[in-house]
Design an enzyme around this catalytic site. Structure first.
Site, short mmCIF file in Angstrom:
data_model
loop_
_atom_site.label_atom_id
_atom_site.label_comp_id
_atom_site.label_asym_id
_atom_site.label_seq_id
_atom_site.Cartn_x
_atom_site.Cartn_y
_atom_site.Cartn_z
N LYS A 224 0.81 -1.22 0.00
CA LYS A 224 0.00 0.00 0.00
C LYS A 224 0.84 1.27 0.00
O LYS A 224 2.04 1.27 0.26
CB LYS A 224 -0.99 -0.04 1.16
CG LYS A 224 -2.09 -1.07 0.89
CD LYS A 224 -3.25 -1.01 1.84
CE LYS A 224 -4.36 -1.96 1.36
NZ LYS A 224 -5.48 -2.03 2.32
N ARG A 258 -3.80 -10.22 4.79
CA ARG A 258 -4.20 -10.32 3.38
C ARG A 258 -3.05 -9.78 2.54
O ARG A 258 -2.70 -8.61 2.66
CB ARG A 258 -5.48 -9.51 3.13
CG ARG A 258 -5.99 -9.56 1.70
CD ARG A 258 -7.22 -8.68 1.55
NE ARG A 258 -7.76 -8.75 0.21
CZ ARG A 258 -7.38 -7.98 -0.81
NH1 ARG A 258 -6.43 -7.07 -0.62
NH2 ARG A 258 -7.95 -8.10 -2.00
#
Length: 279
Positions: A224, A258
């Site tokens: 991210k 995840r």
């Protein structure tokens, strides 16, 4: 202090996954042309299925299939297009492996088709809030659900931990009303969704507080943008930063991560889990 939570289980539509001494890994398959990290990677359902089976071989405990990019600034697509992308992949993976398949969607119609095709988990980035029918669909299929925190508007002034707790409380009320069993619920603080850079770091610094809410916590930091802001890098270059963030989360009590890079996380987290167990 290292988390020493007793073993319990998360029920993925009848398949019990242990929550406790071993951290679970959810692998990501995006069948989208525009996901921030791995969009346009698979040109046929068969390629996506092969990649999903590779994640299983690398040690994924869950495979999460998404048919719509939800990166910041994404363009929403219609349910029919999402169904056309994701459901053939879900159906074939569910037929090929006992590993639970998750559908990453906030649309009840997509979730219903995926569950009928063999998915066991609905990963809802809007935490049962976007589609009023979602909770009922999950309950009707006796499925499991990931309730993720999200916000339509970024607000740097709010108390983000309080906002997350309030969001989860509302979502859990919707789940209870619909009849979703508590042992089929995961919570996700939604790193990168409706939050500032500083708020993302603050959540990670206090992630242990969210692990005390009574439900297993899933953490999604993989590749991210906050990592790229701290260390300038392209998404595929962010594995070391992802590992660092996820290890910190696991040591604070996170039950599931995840990730795009399954094999690296399986190895890293087995070491973390072994050391934690020896403490």
């Amino acid at each position: 202090m290292l988390d020493q939570s007793p073993t319990r289980s998360f029920d993925a539509r009848g398949l019990k996954l242990p929550i406790g001494p071993r951290t679970l890994v959810m692998g990501v398959i995006n069948v989208t042309p525009d996901s921030f990290s791995d969009g346009n990677q698979f040109h046929t359902p068969g390629e996506a299925v092969a990649a999903g089976m590779n994640l299983v071989a690398e040690g994924a405990d869950i495979v999460d299939v998404g048919g719509e990019s939800t990166r910041p600034g994404h363009i929403p697509i219609e349910a029919d297009e999402e169904i056309g992308r994701a459901i053939p992949v879900v159906a074939e993976l569910a037929a090929k492996t006992p590993t639970p398949i998750s559908i990453d969607t906030y649309k009840a119609r997509v979730a219903e088709r995926a569950l009928a095709a063999g998915a066991r988990i609905v990963n809802d980035i809007w935490g049962l809030a976007h589609d009023r029918d979602m909770a009922a669909v999950v309950a009707a299929h006796d499925a499991a659900v990931v309730i993720m925190h999200n916000r339509e508007v970024v607000d740097p002034e709010i108390d983000m931990l309080a906002d997350i707790r309030e969001f989860f409380a509302r979502a859990l009320d919707r789940a209870a009303t619909a009849g979703i069993r508590t042992d089929r619920i995961l919570l996700d603080p939604g790193i990168g969704f409706g939050k500032t850079f500083d708020q993302n770091l603050m959540i990670l610094a206090h992630i242990g507080e969210l692990c005390e809410l009574g439900f297993p916590l899933l953490l999604g930091t993989s590749r991210k943008s906050f990592i790229g802001r701290l260390v300038p890098s392209e998404p595929r270059e962010r594995l070391p930063g992802t590992l660092a963030a996820n290890v910190i989360g696991v040591l604070a009590g996170v039950a599931i991560v995840r990730v795009h890079d399954v094999a690296a996380h399986v190895q890293a987290l087995r070491i973390v889990d072994a050391i934690r167990g020896a403490a």
